[in-house]
Design a protein around this motif. Structure first.
Motif, mmCIF file in Angstrom:
data_model
loop_
_atom_site.group_PDB
_atom_site.id
_atom_site.type_symbol
_atom_site.label_atom_id
_atom_site.label_comp_id
_atom_site.label_asym_id
_atom_site.label_seq_id
_atom_site.Cartn_x
_atom_site.Cartn_y
_atom_site.Cartn_z
ATOM 1 N N HIS A 310 -62.930 -32.104 -16.119
ATOM 2 C CA HIS A 310 -64.331 -32.278 -15.543
ATOM 3 C C HIS A 310 -64.390 -33.009 -14.335
ATOM 4 O O HIS A 310 -65.286 -33.424 -13.669
ATOM 5 C CB HIS A 310 -65.371 -33.445 -16.669
ATOM 6 N N MET A 311 -63.095 -33.132 -13.793
ATOM 7 C CA MET A 311 -62.706 -33.562 -12.628
ATOM 8 C C MET A 311 -61.789 -33.283 -11.624
ATOM 9 O O MET A 311 -60.674 -32.915 -12.292
ATOM 10 C CB MET A 311 -62.606 -35.268 -13.124
ATOM 11 N N VAL A 312 -61.977 -33.166 -10.379
ATOM 12 C CA VAL A 312 -60.774 -32.815 -9.540
ATOM 13 C C VAL A 312 -60.716 -34.059 -8.461
ATOM 14 O O VAL A 312 -61.690 -34.478 -7.865
ATOM 15 C CB VAL A 312 -61.194 -31.628 -8.645
ATOM 16 N N SER A 313 -59.495 -34.648 -8.178
ATOM 17 C CA SER A 313 -59.290 -35.926 -7.589
ATOM 18 C C SER A 313 -57.974 -36.069 -6.794
ATOM 19 O O SER A 313 -57.164 -35.331 -7.683
ATOM 20 C CB SER A 313 -59.843 -36.948 -8.315
ATOM 21 N N PRO A 314 -57.881 -36.542 -5.713
ATOM 22 C CA PRO A 314 -58.767 -36.894 -4.888
ATOM 23 C C PRO A 314 -59.427 -35.864 -3.843
ATOM 24 O O PRO A 314 -58.578 -35.062 -3.590
ATOM 25 C CB PRO A 314 -58.132 -37.886 -3.984
ATOM 26 N N LEU A 315 -60.740 -35.975 -3.784
ATOM 27 C CA LEU A 315 -61.363 -35.205 -2.726
ATOM 28 C C LEU A 315 -62.159 -35.858 -1.883
ATOM 29 O O LEU A 315 -63.046 -36.346 -2.241
ATOM 30 C CB LEU A 315 -62.252 -33.896 -3.487
ATOM 31 N N LEU A 320 -62.182 -31.809 0.266
ATOM 32 C CA LEU A 320 -60.977 -31.585 0.691
ATOM 33 C C LEU A 320 -59.913 -32.472 0.206
ATOM 34 O O LEU A 320 -60.139 -33.609 0.164
ATOM 35 C CB LEU A 320 -61.035 -31.566 2.301
ATOM 36 N N PRO A 321 -58.674 -31.841 -0.206
ATOM 37 C CA PRO A 321 -57.584 -33.016 -0.721
ATOM 38 C C PRO A 321 -57.119 -33.540 0.740
ATOM 39 O O PRO A 321 -56.608 -32.969 1.560
ATOM 40 C CB PRO A 321 -56.489 -31.915 -1.030
ATOM 41 N N PRO A 322 -57.005 -34.867 0.664
ATOM 42 C CA PRO A 322 -56.580 -35.726 1.854
ATOM 43 C C PRO A 322 -55.068 -34.992 2.441
ATOM 44 O O PRO A 322 -54.897 -35.008 3.380
ATOM 45 C CB PRO A 322 -56.361 -36.987 1.427
ATOM 46 N N GLN A 364 -56.267 -43.144 4.944
ATOM 47 C CA GLN A 364 -57.703 -43.683 5.172
ATOM 48 C C GLN A 364 -58.643 -42.769 3.928
ATOM 49 O O GLN A 364 -59.410 -43.372 3.501
ATOM 50 C CB GLN A 364 -58.050 -43.550 6.450
ATOM 51 N N MET A 365 -58.366 -41.282 4.080
ATOM 52 C CA MET A 365 -59.201 -40.664 3.254
ATOM 53 C C MET A 365 -59.149 -40.994 1.685
ATOM 54 O O MET A 365 -59.734 -41.148 0.986
ATOM 55 C CB MET A 365 -59.040 -39.222 3.580
ATOM 56 N N VAL A 369 -61.737 -42.641 -0.798
ATOM 57 C CA VAL A 369 -62.098 -41.894 -2.136
ATOM 58 C C VAL A 369 -61.773 -42.810 -3.451
ATOM 59 O O VAL A 369 -62.644 -43.000 -4.376
ATOM 60 C CB VAL A 369 -61.287 -40.467 -2.359
ATOM 61 N N GLN A 370 -60.908 -43.622 -3.277
ATOM 62 C CA GLN A 370 -60.377 -44.615 -4.498
ATOM 63 C C GLN A 370 -61.556 -45.589 -4.465
ATOM 64 O O GLN A 370 -61.995 -45.858 -5.643
ATOM 65 C CB GLN A 370 -59.238 -45.217 -4.271
ATOM 66 N N GLN A 371 -62.213 -46.009 -3.283
ATOM 67 C CA GLN A 371 -63.065 -47.108 -3.334
ATOM 68 C C GLN A 371 -64.346 -46.710 -3.838
ATOM 69 O O GLN A 371 -64.881 -47.547 -4.815
ATOM 70 C CB GLN A 371 -63.068 -47.741 -1.910
#
Length: 457
Positions: A310-315, A320-322, A364-365, A369-371
């Motif tokens: 149920h998840m794709v990360s980080p986007l 978009l993938p960083p 930075q991207m 995403v993490q934040q």
């Protein structure tokens, strides 16, 4: 094949040609058609798109297919459409902002009307010539090349095959993944499921209610499809138990539907054991438990991505993938107004590709995403629900529009969307009888609201 195309009008002969970015689009459903439409509208920046479509038609999941499992050609059935589905959003907010539905249609449409709408969209924007039907994308692979100046440039090798199995690999500057996420059923683990003596299926393989008449059916999951299918089955004479882990639904359900806690196991006798410790028997267990993200043509680790059910990360910006900012996932978010959301995402993606929107550094991207994820987790959002936007969708779309310089969604879209959401919660059987009309950018009107039908019709 070169990754870029050069285009010089006759008046520019002798000058340096501007190189056009070449974009591959995976999928010719609603989001893929939207991507192609906007690429074609920017001929000074982009070459004609190549749209890879696995089936012989456009529309993705909106194209009803009575087959389940596999097609006669051996390829999987991707559509999850059932015969009598009607939209749970009115056409007035469901439409692409630059292409309205035909005004004489009711607000809540049978799926055939949505498919015809996408056909008209495709014809109006002359997308058909750019679609390769019956073509499977086998692999999408980044290729990093270091230029003479020492800069790294990423292109994409896309390997595809036709029905006969003939493969070819082409090079693109960017890839937009528009393959949807309603084709790979998510079936949660239930201990002892092998003991169940009845029929087990996922809503992906549900087509119509008549075969279930007179049967006892347990529906696991009470979101849109679970509730909709439960009502269909009850009207067809099935006895339905709507099993879910949420607080009991408070709105009126038709006779023939009762609620229960989640199914947690199947005992040795084949009975379903529920969350409260009670047991029940059933002829059918139907999972309305959503779908997995499934991209067999991508190497997630190579892309710096983690792809789970149920998840794709980080986007970054949910797209978009960083590590590879020329690859975009369009339409990956959940609990959204889909077509307007696709429209915003595509225009943002193309603005990134043509240089109109500069991106932060990879670091930075990833940090942003993490934040954002951490803030949601601290508010109690489960990891598997981080791609559900819900009320956050409006600020999200406004931000994309502001950054990329295209018109934002009109406030009336949010206003009517939220009104229909309230109606759906209070009147799940009758809310589709209403019809609406957009009066201005901020106002809508209810133009037809007959006496509600009784739940037991």
């Amino acid at each position: 094949m070169n990754s870029v195309s050069a285009a010089c009008p006759p008046s520019d002969r002798g000058q340096t040609c501007r190189k056009l970015r070449r974009v591959a689009v995976v999928g010719a459903g609603a989001s893929g058609l939207c991507a192609a439409r906007h690429i074609l509208s920017r001929p000074s920046s982009f070459a004609h798109p190549v749209v890879f479509e696995l089936t012989d038609h456009i529309g993705g999941t909106w194209c009803y297919e009575e087959h389940v499992g596999t097609l006669p050609n051996g390829r999987p059935v991707l559509s999850s459409m059932y015969r009598d589905l009607r939209t749970n959003l009115p056409k007035e907010v469901m439409m692409f902002p630059d292409f309205p539905f035909e005004p004489q249609l009711s607000s809540f449409l049978p799926h055939q009307e949505v498919q015809q709408y996408l056909q008209r969209y495709c014809e109006n924007f002359k997308i058909h010539p750019h679609i390769r039907f019956n073509t499977m994308v086998e692999m999408v692979k980044p290729v990093i090349v270091t230029t003479d100046s020492g800069e790294e440039n990423t292109t994409w090798d896309v390997t595809s095959s036709c029905l006969s199995g003939c493969q070819k690999t082409e090079t693109f500057d960017s890839v937009l993944i528009c393959s949807g996420h309603h084709s790979d059923p998510h079936i949660p683990h239930i201990p002892g499921i092998q003991n169940f003596k009845g029929q087990v299926l996922h809503s992906h393989s549900y087509r119509f209610a008549e075969p279930f008449s007179g049967q006892t059916v347990v529906i696991l999951g009470a979101k849109s499809s679970g509730l909709d299918i439960s009502i269909e089955l009850a009207k067809a004479g099935a006895k339905v138990t709507l099993s879910h882990g949420y607080p009991p639904l408070t709105f009126p359900l038709p006779p023939g539907i009762q609620q229960s806690g989640s199914v947690v196991a199947v005992d040795n006798a084949g009975c379903l054991r529920l969350q409260d410790g009670s047991v029940c028997k059933a002829d059918v267990l139907m999972f309305c438990t959503g779908y997995n993200f499934h991209y067999p043509f991508l190497d997630a680790a190579q892309l710096g991505l983690e792809i789970q059910d149920h998840m794709v990360s980080p986007l970054y910006r949910f797209m978009l993938p960083p590590a590879f900012p020329s690859l975009f996932f369009i339409g990956i978010c959940k609990i959204i107004c889909p077509f307007p959301n696709f429209n915003c995402q595509v225009q943002f993606a193309l603005a990134v590709l043509d240089g109109s929107v500069p991106l932060p550094s990879r670091e930075q991207m990833e940090k942003e995403v993490q934040q954002e994820q951490q803030e949601k987790l601290e508010k109690g959002v489960q990891w598997r629900h981080l791609l559900k936007l819900d009320q956050g969708q409006w600020e999200y779309c406004d931000t994309l529009a502001q950054l990329a310089g295209f018109p934002p969604l009109q406030p009336v879209v949010r206003s009517l969307y939220e009104e229909v959401w309230r109606q759906r919660q209070n009147h799940p059987v009758n809310y589709r009888r209403n019809n609406y009309q957009l009066v201005s950018a901020t106002r809508w009107e209810l133009i037809h609201s007959p006496e509600p039908e009784r739940p037991n019709v």
